[in-house]
Motif scaffolding. Structure first.
Motif, PDB file in Angstrom:
ATOM      1  N   GLN A   1     -32.106  39.024  -7.395  1.00 41.45           N
ATOM      2  CA  GLN A   1     -31.185  37.898  -7.243  1.00 41.45           C
ATOM      3  C   GLN A   1     -32.003  36.658  -6.927  1.00 41.45           C
ATOM      4  O   GLN A   1     -33.038  36.745  -6.260  1.00 41.45           O
TER       5      GLN A   1
ATOM      6  N   SER B   1     -33.305  33.502  -5.088  1.00 39.87           N
ATOM      7  CA  SER B   1     -33.377  33.041  -3.708  1.00 39.87           C
ATOM      8  C   SER B   1     -33.519  31.528  -3.739  1.00 39.87           C
ATOM      9  O   SER B   1     -32.695  30.842  -4.331  1.00 39.87           O
ATOM     10  N   ASP B   2     -34.553  30.982  -3.150  1.00 38.27           N
ATOM     11  CA  ASP B   2     -34.792  29.542  -3.211  1.00 38.27           C
ATOM     12  C   ASP B   2     -35.393  29.173  -4.559  1.00 38.27           C
ATOM     13  O   ASP B   2     -36.309  29.840  -5.049  1.00 38.27           O
TER      14      ASP B   2
ATOM     15  N   SER C   1     -37.318  31.550  -7.301  1.00 36.58           N
ATOM     16  CA  SER C   1     -37.852  32.802  -6.777  1.00 36.58           C
ATOM     17  C   SER C   1     -36.742  33.848  -6.705  1.00 36.58           C
ATOM     18  O   SER C   1     -35.554  33.523  -6.663  1.00 36.58           O
ATOM     19  N   GLU C   2     -37.140  35.111  -6.689  1.00 39.68           N
ATOM     20  CA  GLU C   2     -36.181  36.204  -6.682  1.00 39.68           C
ATOM     21  C   GLU C   2     -36.411  37.105  -5.476  1.00 39.68           C
ATOM     22  O   GLU C   2     -37.519  37.185  -4.951  1.00 39.68           O
ATOM     23  N   VAL C   3     -35.340  37.751  -5.048  1.00 38.28           N
ATOM     24  CA  VAL C   3     -35.429  38.756  -3.993  1.00 38.28           C
ATOM     25  C   VAL C   3     -34.809  40.047  -4.507  1.00 38.28           C
ATOM     26  O   VAL C   3     -33.953  40.033  -5.393  1.00 38.28           O
TER      27      VAL C   3
ATOM     28  N   HIS D   1     -33.438  42.815   0.765  1.00 38.96           N
ATOM     29  CA  HIS D   1     -32.802  41.700   1.470  1.00 38.96           C
ATOM     30  C   HIS D   1     -31.692  42.203   2.393  1.00 38.96           C
ATOM     31  O   HIS D   1     -31.544  41.729   3.527  1.00 38.96           O
TER      32      HIS D   1
ATOM     33  N   GLU E   1     -21.780  32.863  -0.608  1.00 40.68           N
ATOM     34  CA  GLU E   1     -22.618  32.037  -1.478  1.00 40.68           C
ATOM     35  C   GLU E   1     -22.085  30.612  -1.564  1.00 40.68           C
ATOM     36  O   GLU E   1     -22.859  29.658  -1.705  1.00 40.68           O
TER      37      GLU E   1
ATOM     38  N   HIS F   1     -23.328  28.822   1.474  1.00 39.27           N
ATOM     39  CA  HIS F   1     -24.736  28.455   1.298  1.00 39.27           C
ATOM     40  C   HIS F   1     -24.888  27.173   0.476  1.00 39.27           C
ATOM     41  O   HIS F   1     -25.880  26.452   0.630  1.00 39.27           O
TER      42      HIS F   1
ATOM     43  N   ASP G   1     -27.600  36.420   6.587  1.00 36.98           N
ATOM     44  CA  ASP G   1     -28.004  36.461   5.183  1.00 36.98           C
ATOM     45  C   ASP G   1     -29.053  35.391   4.896  1.00 36.98           C
ATOM     46  O   ASP G   1     -30.046  35.642   4.213  1.00 36.98           O
TER      47      ASP G   1
ATOM     48  N   HIS H   1     -33.950  35.738   4.221  1.00 43.16           N
ATOM     49  CA  HIS H   1     -34.870  35.269   3.191  1.00 43.16           C
ATOM     50  C   HIS H   1     -36.241  35.000   3.797  1.00 43.16           C
ATOM     51  O   HIS H   1     -36.361  34.619   4.966  1.00 43.16           O
TER      52      HIS H   1
END
Length: 280
Positions: free
Chosen positions: A100, A102-103, A106-108, A113, A188, A191, A227, A231
């Motif tokens: 998924q 992230s910032d 980038s992916e996590v 997570h 989400e 966020h 959540d 990260h």
């Protein structure tokens, strides 16, 4: 020669499958990581079928020991490594290896997570509804079409029935389910809340019960904060969206009559003042 099953009569548990689940919770309470020999033994027990046929009503109290413990992420990591998670909570196990964003770009890994967010909840001594929400709010993403990854289109449509199904299967306390479903659809969005869009912020506060159900709103902020902190590089950071929304909420409290327009104007003024103050 087959390994001995986990009988734990000293802890009131003699069923080998339930004993294995309890062992995960106990291992998470120690400062040391479980050794490979222990994990291998647990995996052998899972492969032998010790979890097959267990009544979910009996499984839930054992999962609750892990979920409600001081290091729930560590406990569920043990369950994942030994294969037990795939048997008792396949919806959650399916998140491991799923990417998924992230910032930025980038992916996590959603599973990794999840474990970090649970450990953050443990550090905060968060209540059970927060922990349960963190455990299940992404279960609609486990089977997102591979060609769309790391995006998860329509995961809310898939996740809602799965969360309800998990809750029904295990007899999860009723007060846990509404928060989990709200986190599924709103985390989400929280966020993405923006200080330059006062109208949508006012609508979000109304939708989330910030004025009529402040306790539920506070629990959702705790879910979102755990959540966020999970990260990489955010450990110990304050959650900026919680600060933003609390500032907006406080600006609305004196407003009478509390029309959407009046609230939006109050929020715009409060957030603009806060922004100028931080820039000064």
């Amino acid at each position: 020669m087959p390994s001995e099953p986990f009988f734990l009569p000293e802890f009131g548990q003699t069923d080998p499958g339930l004993g294995l689940l309890r062992m995960a919770a106990l291992l998470a309470e120690t400062d040391d990581d479980p050794g490979e020999e222990t994990l291998d033994l647990m995996a052998e027990q899972v492969e032998s079928g010790c979890l097959a046929g267990l009544d979910p009503a009996d499984v839930w109290p054992e999962l609750l020991l892990s979920l409600g413990g001081p290091a729930p992420g560590k406990a569920f990591r043990v369950l994942r490594i030994c294969g037990a998670l795939q048997v008792v909570l396949p919806e959650v196990d399916a998140l491991f290896g799923v990417p998924q964003l992230s910032d930025g770009q980038s992916e996590v890994d959603l599973g990794a997570h999840l474990l970090r967010s649970l450990d953050e909840a443990g550090r905060r001594d968060a209540p059970l509804p927060v922990r349960f929400a963190l455990l299940v709010m992404n279960v609609g993403k486990g089977d997102s079409p591979r060609e769309h990854l790391p995006h998860h289109y329509k995961h809310i449509d898939r996740g809602g029935p799965r969360i309800s199904g998990i809750a029904e299967r295990f007899g999860v306390p009723a007060d846990c389910v509404p928060l989990a479903l709200t986190a599924l659809s709103e985390c989400e969005r929280v966020h993405r809340a923006s200080e330059v869009r006062a109208g949508p912020v006012a609508q979000m506060l109304e939708r989330l019960g910030a004025f009529d159900a402040p306790e539920s709103f506070a629990l959702l902020m705790e879910v979102c904060s755990c959540d966020f902190t999970a990260h990489s590089g955010r450990s110990g950071e304050a959650y900026p969206k919680a600060v933003l929304l609390e500032t907006a909420r406080n600006a609305c409290l004196p407003i009478e009559p509390a029309t959407p327009e009046a609230r939006a104007e109050a929020i715009a003024q409060a957030l603009r003042s806060q922004r100028w103050s931080s820039e000064g």
